[in-house]
Design an enzyme around this catalytic site. Sequence first.
Site, PDB file in Angstrom:
ATOM      1  N   ASP A  95       1.098  -1.092  -0.023  1.00 52.88           N
ATOM      2  CA  ASP A  95       0.391   0.097   0.287  1.00 52.88           C
ATOM      3  C   ASP A  95       0.934   1.024  -0.090  1.00 52.88           C
ATOM      4  OD1 ASP A  95       0.793  -0.466   2.608  1.00 52.88           O
ATOM      5  OD2 ASP A  95      -0.840   0.763   3.809  1.00 52.88           O
ATOM      6  N   GLU A  96       2.247   1.066  -0.586  1.00 48.91           N
ATOM      7  CA  GLU A  96       2.747   1.941  -0.174  1.00 48.91           C
ATOM      8  C   GLU A  96       3.880   2.332  -1.346  1.00 48.91           C
ATOM      9  OE1 GLU A  96       4.956   4.144   3.207  1.00 48.91           O
ATOM     10  OE2 GLU A  96       3.865   1.395   4.155  1.00 48.91           O
TER      11      GLU A  96
END
Length: 125
Positions: A95-96
Amino acid sequence: MHIDMDMFYAAVEIRDDPSLADVPLAIGNDAMISTANYEARKYGVRSAMPGFIAKKLCPHLKFIPVNMRKYAEVAAVFREIIETYDPEFESLGLDEAHLDVTEYCIANEIHSDEEKQALAAKIRA
């Protein structure tokens, strides 16, 4: 640019079951929490917190087991989207990501507000 999707695992579970949106929710178990939604955070429940402690802070906390296959599938869609802005982005997990959108902005004539004002002034002159 740095992108970090907050409460990613919980957001995926809420997407699949919208009734969870207003319920204090933790992804994980009594041993460890991977993430918690905003409702759970109101009670002090946080990522990387033992679930048994979180349950003391929020007795009505709902646990959902981690489903890495599902989160990886959603993350693949996320990567496809950011790849359109920077094909050489750096992934920092599901998610990054770090990405450089300079070339995308130049190619699409996207300017900062200051540049837009300067261009507008030139056009008016």
